[in-house]
Design an enzyme around this catalytic site. Structure first.
Site, PDB file in Angstrom:
ATOM      1  N   TYR A 140       0.863  -1.175   0.000  1.00 21.16           N
ATOM      2  CA  TYR A 140       0.000   0.000   0.000  1.00 21.16           C
ATOM      3  C   TYR A 140       0.901   1.225   0.000  1.00 21.16           C
ATOM      4  O   TYR A 140       1.474   1.586   1.027  1.00 21.16           O
ATOM      5  CB  TYR A 140      -0.902  -0.061   1.228  1.00 21.16           C
ATOM      6  CG  TYR A 140      -1.962   1.005   1.353  1.00 21.16           C
ATOM      7  CD1 TYR A 140      -2.204   1.957   0.365  1.00 21.16           C
ATOM      8  CD2 TYR A 140      -2.748   1.058   2.504  1.00 21.16           C
ATOM      9  CE1 TYR A 140      -3.183   2.918   0.500  1.00 21.16           C
ATOM     10  CE2 TYR A 140      -3.739   2.012   2.658  1.00 21.16           C
ATOM     11  CZ  TYR A 140      -3.948   2.939   1.658  1.00 21.16           C
ATOM     12  OH  TYR A 140      -4.925   3.893   1.812  1.00 21.16           O
ATOM     13  N   LYS A 168      -1.625  -1.382  -3.982  1.00 15.17           N
ATOM     14  CA  LYS A 168      -2.668  -0.356  -3.936  1.00 15.17           C
ATOM     15  C   LYS A 168      -1.957   0.975  -4.074  1.00 15.17           C
ATOM     16  O   LYS A 168      -1.182   1.378  -3.198  1.00 15.17           O
ATOM     17  CB  LYS A 168      -3.465  -0.418  -2.634  1.00 15.17           C
ATOM     18  CG  LYS A 168      -4.554   0.649  -2.579  1.00 15.17           C
ATOM     19  CD  LYS A 168      -5.283   0.688  -1.245  1.00 15.17           C
ATOM     20  CE  LYS A 168      -6.278   1.848  -1.219  1.00 15.17           C
ATOM     21  NZ  LYS A 168      -6.923   2.002   0.107  1.00 15.17           N
TER      22      LYS A 168
END
Length: 310
Positions: A140, A168
């Protein structure tokens, strides 16, 4: 539900809020109802205990209970990605193992924040977490919150690990994302709703959307139109979403706050935010309701011009 190889975690994922009771306790019944609604409306993946899920202010036990409850509610209809990121490698690996035991399909971890470790330390952190379980790990990259970037060269090295499978992307580095997609097999997911279509059009696997908490069918419709070859329609649908995206994500309040302000007006579970977050005021909520009303004046399956072809 078995996602295609190019979208191993699903394609339209919702960064789900964590519902609380009016007194501020974890609302597992509400979480189950919301999760079922989101999947029914088109989400094929749910991210729990991420940024939007208020992970900094939920306990380890609450995180595990949330995964178990949502798994019970949705079964195998959608994937569950459990947020496990902390600034402490030992704590992160503990949360990874607990998420695996609780029934998560994959893990989501941010770069260790506050201490601002150098890139070799960030790489070692993620390798330790990836080795802690048998689950896929999603990197992330959100430097605006962590204070540190997962540099492209670091991601390139981490991509060699068999369980580092996805990113992400909230880096706002569109060039780096394209370069890494072209050089690795990592599944990229847009983590900023304004980038959902743009990143998808250059090879991303899908999106992890905060706005999907309130408009899951509309978020999915953009990607559906693109997959059908109707790029003009996909653009139109993304443009229709843009005012709500701006209202929820770019007006100075976290998406958690704006999503929890709007969800009760739709008859969906939410509850309060936990301090230090504060609820949206009435004027903000009224503005969100107005933008949502504009969006939903026409269903995504019937609105907009149609033009097939790329």
């Amino acid at each position: 539900m078995t996602p295609p190889p190019s979208a191993p975690l699903g394609r339209t994922l919702c960064a789900m809020i964590t519902p609380f009771t009016p007194a501020g306790a974890l609302d597992l019944d509400g979480a189950q109802r919301l999760a079922d609604h989101l999947v029914t409306e088109g989400c094929d993946g749910l991210v729990l205990s991420g940024t939007t899920g208020e992970s900094p202010t939920t306990t380890d036990a609450e995180k595990s209970s949330l995964v178990r409850a949502v798994r019970e509610a949705i079964g195998t209809r959608a994937t569950i990605v459990a947020g496990i990121g902390t600034p402490d490698t030992a704590h992160t690996t503990h949360l990874a193992r607990e998420a695996e035991k609780s029934g998560a399909d994959a893990l989501l971890a941010v770069a260790p924040y506050y201490s601002r470790p150098p890139q070799d330390a960030i790489e070692a952190h993620f390798l330790t977490v990836a080795d802690a379980t048998a689950l896929p790990l999603v990197l992330y990259d959100i430097p605006s919150r962590t204070g540190v970037r997962i540099e492209p060269a670091t991601i390139l090295r981490l991509a060699d690990h068999p369980r580092v499978t996805a990113v992400k992307d909230c880096s706002y580095d569109f060039l780096a994302a394209q370069k890494l997609m072209s050089r690795t097999d990592l599944a990229y997911y847009a983590g900023c709703d304004e980038h959902n279509l743009a990143l998808y059009s250059v090879g991303a696997a899908g999106c992890v959307s905060t706005v999907a908490n309130v408009a899951p069918a509309h978020i999915r419709a953009v990607l559906d139109a693109y997959d059908a070859g109707d790029t003009r329609r996909a653009t139109h649908l993304q443009h229709r979403l843009t005012p709500l995206i701006e209202a929820m994500m770019a007006k100075g309040l976290p998406g958690t706050v704006t999503a929890k302000a709007l969800l009760p007006t739709l008859g969906l579970p939410a509850g309060p935010v936990r301090p230090p977050l504060q609820p949206a005021d009435r004027a903000t909520t009224a503005g969100l309701e107005a933008e949502y009303g504009n969006l939903t004046a026409a269903r995504p399956t019937t609105e907009g011009p149609r033009h097939m072809g790329t």
